[in-house]
Design an enzyme around this catalytic site. Structure first.
Site, short mmCIF file in Angstrom:
data_model
loop_
_atom_site.label_atom_id
_atom_site.label_comp_id
_atom_site.label_asym_id
_atom_site.label_seq_id
_atom_site.Cartn_x
_atom_site.Cartn_y
_atom_site.Cartn_z
N CYS A 1 0.82 -1.23 0.00
CA CYS A 1 0.00 0.00 0.00
C CYS A 1 0.85 1.28 0.00
O CYS A 1 0.54 2.24 -0.71
CB CYS A 1 -0.95 0.00 1.19
SG CYS A 1 -0.21 -0.55 2.72
N HIS B 1 -2.80 6.09 4.68
CA HIS B 1 -1.39 6.32 4.96
C HIS B 1 -1.00 7.71 4.42
O HIS B 1 -1.48 8.13 3.37
CB HIS B 1 -0.51 5.29 4.26
CG HIS B 1 -0.65 3.89 4.80
ND1 HIS B 1 -1.31 3.58 5.97
CD2 HIS B 1 -0.19 2.71 4.31
CE1 HIS B 1 -1.24 2.27 6.18
NE2 HIS B 1 -0.58 1.72 5.18
P1 NAP Z 1 -6.88 -9.56 8.38
O1 NAP Z 1 -7.86 -8.49 8.62
O2 NAP Z 1 -6.20 -10.18 9.54
O3 NAP Z 1 -7.60 -10.74 7.54
C1 NAP Z 1 -6.94 -11.91 7.18
C2 NAP Z 1 -7.80 -12.70 6.21
O4 NAP Z 1 -7.06 -13.84 5.76
C3 NAP Z 1 -9.08 -13.24 6.85
O5 NAP Z 1 -10.08 -13.29 5.88
C4 NAP Z 1 -8.65 -14.63 7.25
O6 NAP Z 1 -9.72 -15.53 7.40
C5 NAP Z 1 -7.82 -15.01 6.04
N1 NAP Z 1 -6.94 -16.15 6.34
C6 NAP Z 1 -6.05 -16.24 7.33
N2 NAP Z 1 -5.46 -17.46 7.30
C7 NAP Z 1 -6.00 -18.12 6.25
C8 NAP Z 1 -5.83 -19.42 5.71
N3 NAP Z 1 -4.97 -20.29 6.22
N4 NAP Z 1 -6.56 -19.76 4.61
C9 NAP Z 1 -7.45 -18.90 4.08
N5 NAP Z 1 -7.67 -17.65 4.56
C10 NAP Z 1 -6.95 -17.28 5.64
O7 NAP Z 1 -5.73 -9.10 7.42
P2 NAP Z 1 -5.79 -8.03 6.22
O8 NAP Z 1 -5.40 -6.70 6.73
O9 NAP Z 1 -7.07 -8.18 5.46
O10 NAP Z 1 -4.56 -8.52 5.36
C11 NAP Z 1 -4.54 -9.78 4.76
C12 NAP Z 1 -3.30 -9.87 3.87
O11 NAP Z 1 -3.46 -8.93 2.80
C13 NAP Z 1 -2.01 -9.47 4.59
O12 NAP Z 1 -1.42 -10.55 5.25
C14 NAP Z 1 -1.18 -8.97 3.44
O13 NAP Z 1 -0.49 -10.03 2.83
C15 NAP Z 1 -2.20 -8.39 2.49
N6 NAP Z 1 -2.26 -6.92 2.65
C16 NAP Z 1 -1.77 -6.19 1.66
C17 NAP Z 1 -1.75 -4.84 1.76
C18 NAP Z 1 -1.10 -4.04 0.69
O14 NAP Z 1 -0.25 -3.29 1.06
N7 NAP Z 1 -1.47 -4.16 -0.56
C19 NAP Z 1 -2.24 -4.19 2.87
C20 NAP Z 1 -2.77 -4.95 3.88
C21 NAP Z 1 -2.77 -6.33 3.75
P3 NAP Z 1 -10.38 -15.84 8.84
O15 NAP Z 1 -11.51 -14.88 9.01
O16 NAP Z 1 -10.86 -17.23 8.67
O17 NAP Z 1 -9.31 -15.71 9.87
O1 3JN Z 2 1.26 -2.36 7.53
C1 3JN Z 2 0.73 -1.83 6.55
O2 3JN Z 2 0.28 -0.68 6.61
C2 3JN Z 2 0.62 -2.57 5.28
C3 3JN Z 2 0.81 -4.01 5.51
C4 3JN Z 2 0.92 -4.88 4.55
C5 3JN Z 2 1.18 -6.28 4.81
C6 3JN Z 2 0.86 -6.83 6.05
C7 3JN Z 2 1.15 -8.16 6.31
C8 3JN Z 2 1.77 -8.94 5.37
C9 3JN Z 2 1.77 -7.06 3.83
C10 3JN Z 2 2.03 -6.49 2.49
O3 3JN Z 2 1.10 -6.45 1.71
O4 3JN Z 2 3.14 -6.08 2.19
C11 3JN Z 2 2.09 -8.38 4.13
C12 3JN Z 2 2.79 -9.25 3.15
O5 3JN Z 2 2.11 -9.85 2.34
O6 3JN Z 2 4.02 -9.31 3.20
#
Ligand code: NAP
Ligand code: 3JN
Length: 348
Positions: free
Chosen positions: A132, A252
């Protein structure tokens, strides 16, 4: 090919902070969907989620979940993507992955459509959505790079807690309430789940996002550095980052220092290039205290830029303030834009 109603879409991580925004964005942008699958871990299997007035039951994500799926939007963490993205591709889906699992893989395009949309055409089944903090910065840098060339970027971030997921948002709420009640603060999560120590985020600033690397930078900082060079096709660009978590919920903010190639560029020329850029809104009028803030940009899809000024010592240096909703342009909207581009350009 889509049938008349649209595409078969799976959202992996549908119950999470990003997944929920993914669903809101698909609905708001009226993405053409024939069949929708909502996937999570076994913990949320059976949960009901409303989409366009219809109730959907969340299912546990397994390799078989992807039978018949054409577009799979992943945001369930890197290990889930590593385990299931190729399973989805093998079954015929194109994956838009929101995790860092494949971002630096040379066979995987890393895309911000306003910057490098045509890279999507080179995909081999997976397209990575950048971090992000990177997305909003490169959206602002692209028009500057195109008009004036850039050689160096130094960024400090001011990141919202929603970037760390739904449990981080809960932790900030609980700690804020406890602080105002004069109670002891309990810190179990921030700055990083599973790291050795935890510190309160309420009424605090934490200069650690993700885990430390051997070079003294955090993984979030290295993501910004490496991803920026890849997206902008600029391996020679000098990039340094300091990433800081602050106690607000959404969007952010970034203080960005950029050096252009020519010392005769004016603030007005730089502002004009930003004002004309796709997906960027210039909010820059210091005399009327006009500049972007996290609260003002929350819920919006664009990247907002203000405080454009020339460095006082380096005639090639400029300072910018860049703000965007981390869960929309930083995650869900950028992913849906990639999906829209796949469809529009027949790149599926
Ligand atoms: P979150 O609110 O903690 O949600 C995690 C999601 O992943 C929930 O739907 C969870 O399901 C699911 N999950 C966890 N373990 C799993 C498994 N083994 N199999 C299938 N689904 C599973 O986290 P979030 O903020 O949405 O972030 C999730 C991911 O998105 C992060 O880890 C990161 O890689 C990515 N992300 C990317 C950005 C970006 O910068 N583009 C920003 C934030 C996050 P349950 O409800 O069953 O636990
Ligand atoms: O912390 C933030 O503001 C963005 C977080 C992103 C994030 C959180 C957990 C795992 C990522 C990501 O998208 O870079 C990951 C990951 O997939 O490495």
């Amino acid at each position: 090919m889509a049938n008349e109603q649209g595409y078969n879409v799976a959202v992996v991580g549908a119950t999470g902070a990003v997944g929920q925004k993914m669903l809101e964005t698909l609905e708001k942008k009226n993405f053409p969907i024939n069949n929708l699958k909502l996937l999570s871990s076994s913990r949320s299997a059976g949960k009901k989620i409303n989409f366009k007035g219809e109730e959907f039951i969340v299912e546990e994500a397994t390799p078989e979940s992807f039978e018949g799926v054409q577009i799979a939007l992943f945001s369930a963490g890197g290990s889930v993507s590593k385990g299931l993205a190729h399973e989805a591709v093998t079954r015929g889906a194109v994956v838009v992955d929101n995790t860092s699992a494949f971002r630096m893989d040379e066979n995987v395009p890393l895309v911000v459509p306003e910057v490098n949309e045509s890279d999507i055409s080179k995909h081999n089944g997976i397209i990575a959505n950048p971090n992000c903090s990177t997305i909003q910065m490169v959206a602002a840098l692209k028009p500057i790079q195109d008009s004036f060339g850039i050689s160096r970027v130094i960024v400090s971030t001011y990141q919202a807690v929603s970037g760390a997921g739904t449990s981080a948002v809960e932790e900030l709420k609980e700690q804020s309430q406890a602080f105002l009640n004069g109670e002891e603060l309990e810190a179990n999560l921030m700055p990083v789940k599973g790291d050795k120590k935890h510190f309160p985020i309420a009424f605090n600033a934490l200069p650690q996002i993700d885990v430390f690397q051997d070079n003294g930078y955090t993984f979030e900082e290295m993501k910004m550095i490496n991803e920026t060079k890849k997206i902008m096709h600029a391996p020679e660009l000098h990039v340094a980052a300091t990433c800081v978590r602050l106690p607000f919920f959404t969007s952010h903010a970034e203080s960005v220092y950029v050096e252009v190639d020519n010392e005769n560029v004016t603030v007005e020329e730089l502002q004009k290039s930003l004002a004309n850029a796709d997906g960027v809104i210039l909010e820059d009028d210091p005399s009327n205290q006009v500049y972007p803030t996290p609260l003002n940009s929350a819920g919006k899809s664009e990247v907002f830029v203000g405080r454009v000024r020339k460095d006082l010592d380096n005639p090639k240096g400029f300072h910018l303030w860049v703000v965007s909703d981390n869960l929309l342009k930083g995650a869900a909207w950028n992913s849906v834009q990639i999906a829209e581009s796949l469809v529009k350009n027949n790149w599926l």
